[in-house]
Design a protein around this motif. Structure first.
Motif, short mmCIF file in Angstrom:
data_model
loop_
_atom_site.label_atom_id
_atom_site.label_comp_id
_atom_site.label_asym_id
_atom_site.label_seq_id
_atom_site.Cartn_x
_atom_site.Cartn_y
_atom_site.Cartn_z
N PRO A 45 -11.35 4.97 -5.76
CA PRO A 45 -11.19 6.41 -5.95
C PRO A 45 -10.26 6.99 -4.88
O PRO A 45 -10.28 6.56 -3.72
N SER A 46 -9.45 7.95 -5.27
CA SER A 46 -8.42 8.48 -4.38
C SER A 46 -8.99 9.02 -3.07
O SER A 46 -8.33 8.93 -2.04
N ARG A 47 -10.19 9.56 -3.09
CA ARG A 47 -10.75 10.13 -1.85
C ARG A 47 -11.01 9.06 -0.78
O ARG A 47 -11.17 9.38 0.39
N PHE A 48 -11.07 7.80 -1.19
CA PHE A 48 -11.30 6.71 -0.24
C PHE A 48 -10.02 5.99 0.15
O PHE A 48 -10.01 5.21 1.11
N GLN A 49 -8.94 6.21 -0.57
CA GLN A 49 -7.68 5.52 -0.28
C GLN A 49 -7.12 6.00 1.06
O GLN A 49 -6.90 7.19 1.26
N GLY A 50 -6.93 5.08 1.98
CA GLY A 50 -6.41 5.41 3.29
C GLY A 50 -7.41 6.10 4.20
O GLY A 50 -7.04 6.62 5.25
N ALA A 51 -8.67 6.09 3.83
CA ALA A 51 -9.71 6.77 4.62
C ALA A 51 -10.50 5.76 5.45
O ALA A 51 -10.62 4.60 5.09
N ILE A 52 -11.02 6.24 6.56
CA ILE A 52 -11.96 5.46 7.36
C ILE A 52 -13.37 5.91 6.95
O ILE A 52 -13.70 7.09 7.04
N ILE A 53 -14.16 4.95 6.51
CA ILE A 53 -15.51 5.27 6.04
C ILE A 53 -16.50 4.77 7.08
O ILE A 53 -16.64 3.57 7.29
N GLU A 54 -17.15 5.72 7.74
CA GLU A 54 -18.11 5.37 8.78
C GLU A 54 -19.55 5.52 8.33
O GLU A 54 -20.44 4.92 8.92
N SER A 55 -19.77 6.33 7.31
CA SER A 55 -21.13 6.50 6.78
C SER A 55 -21.02 7.04 5.37
O SER A 55 -19.99 7.58 4.97
N ALA A 56 -22.11 6.91 4.64
CA ALA A 56 -22.17 7.42 3.28
C ALA A 56 -22.82 8.80 3.30
O ALA A 56 -23.76 9.03 4.07
N LYS A 57 -22.33 9.68 2.49
CA LYS A 57 -22.93 11.01 2.34
C LYS A 57 -23.98 10.90 1.24
O LYS A 57 -23.65 10.70 0.08
N LEU A 58 -25.24 11.02 1.61
CA LEU A 58 -26.33 10.85 0.66
C LEU A 58 -27.06 12.16 0.43
O LEU A 58 -27.08 13.03 1.29
N SER A 59 -27.66 12.26 -0.73
CA SER A 59 -28.52 13.40 -1.02
C SER A 59 -29.77 13.30 -0.18
O SER A 59 -30.19 12.19 0.21
N GLN A 60 -30.41 14.44 0.07
CA GLN A 60 -31.63 14.43 0.86
C GLN A 60 -32.67 13.54 0.20
O GLN A 60 -32.89 13.63 -1.01
N GLY A 61 -33.27 12.67 0.98
CA GLY A 61 -34.29 11.77 0.48
C GLY A 61 -33.75 10.49 -0.14
O GLY A 61 -34.52 9.58 -0.43
N TYR A 109 -1.89 0.24 9.63
CA TYR A 109 -1.24 -0.44 8.50
C TYR A 109 -2.12 -0.38 7.25
O TYR A 109 -1.65 -0.06 6.16
N ALA A 110 -3.42 -0.67 7.40
CA ALA A 110 -4.32 -0.67 6.26
C ALA A 110 -4.37 0.71 5.59
O ALA A 110 -4.32 0.82 4.36
N LYS A 111 -4.46 1.75 6.40
CA LYS A 111 -4.48 3.10 5.84
C LYS A 111 -3.18 3.40 5.10
O LYS A 111 -3.19 4.01 4.03
N GLY A 112 -2.06 2.97 5.65
CA GLY A 112 -0.76 3.17 5.00
C GLY A 112 -0.66 2.45 3.66
O GLY A 112 0.09 2.87 2.78
N GLN A 113 -1.43 1.37 3.52
CA GLN A 113 -1.45 0.61 2.26
C GLN A 113 -2.57 1.09 1.33
O GLN A 113 -2.86 0.46 0.32
N LYS A 114 -3.22 2.18 1.72
CA LYS A 114 -4.28 2.82 0.93
C LYS A 114 -5.57 2.00 0.82
O LYS A 114 -6.32 2.14 -0.15
N TYR A 115 -5.82 1.16 1.80
CA TYR A 115 -7.12 0.50 1.87
C TYR A 115 -8.16 1.52 2.32
O TYR A 115 -7.86 2.42 3.11
N ALA A 116 -9.39 1.34 1.88
CA ALA A 116 -10.51 2.04 2.48
C ALA A 116 -10.91 1.19 3.69
O ALA A 116 -11.14 -0.01 3.55
N VAL A 117 -10.94 1.80 4.85
CA VAL A 117 -11.33 1.10 6.07
C VAL A 117 -12.83 1.31 6.23
O VAL A 117 -13.29 2.41 6.52
#
Length: 170
Positions: free
Chosen positions: A17-33, A143-151
């Motif tokens: 998904p485009s929102r993850f392309q080139g992004a650094i993912i440190e945690s997941a946004k979860l619903s309460q509970g 480099y990874a972000k420039g190649q649109k990897y999710a880090v």
């Protein structure tokens, strides 16, 4: 059936998904509970230990993500195929697992060579990357972000590389 066809059949070659392309993912946004655990494994594949992990995951119907080092995958391609055949995600963890600073050409080599081998061995075109040691500023992540990897980072570390006693790991 070739490994490439099997990977595509199982849906393992997918668009990030485009929102993850080139992004650094440190945690997941979860619903309460909501409670979620994502199991990830780094640095392999290794004979015996990777097979043991795969057996445990299979017997408990659990899926994981395996961030593989290219030179290890080159030495043990059957383990890469086994990871994919069992429905796990395979992802990029560089060719050498070096921590030091890498210029853009070296960073490209580390990531691209591993990416190419993952595809050759498994048929999977991954778009997930984890930097060795979690180092974000040694040239690899840029480099990874420039190649649109999710880090993909982690929120809990077993510190198994320090070889703690089993009770500590548990």
């Amino acid at each position: 059936t070739s490994w490439q066809q099997e990977a595509q059949t199982k849906g393992l070659a997918y668009a990030l998904p485009s929102r993850f392309q080139g992004a650094i993912i440190e945690s997941a946004k979860l619903s309460q509970g909501e409670k979620v655990i994502a199991l990830t494994f780094d640095d392999g594949p290794w004979p015996q230990t990777t097979e043991q992990v795969l057996d445990i995951l299979k017997s408990n119907n659990i899926k994981g993500t395996f961030f593989v080092v290219g030179q290890n995958l080159k030495n043990y391609p059957e383990l890469g195929r086994q990871i994919v055949a069992q429905g796990h995600v395979i992802a990029n963890h560089t060719w050498h697992h070096w921590y030091h600073f890498l210029n853009p050409q070296a960073a490209a080599f580390e990531i691209d060579r591993t990416e190419d081998l993952i595809y050759q061995v498994t048929g999977v075109k991954t778009n997930l990357f984890r930097p060795p040691g979690g180092f974000l500023h040694n040239g690899l992540v840029a480099y990874a972000k420039g190649q649109k990897y999710a880090v993909v980072m982690w929120s809990a570390d077993s510190t198994d590389y320090k070889q703690p006693a089993v009770p500590k790991l548990i």
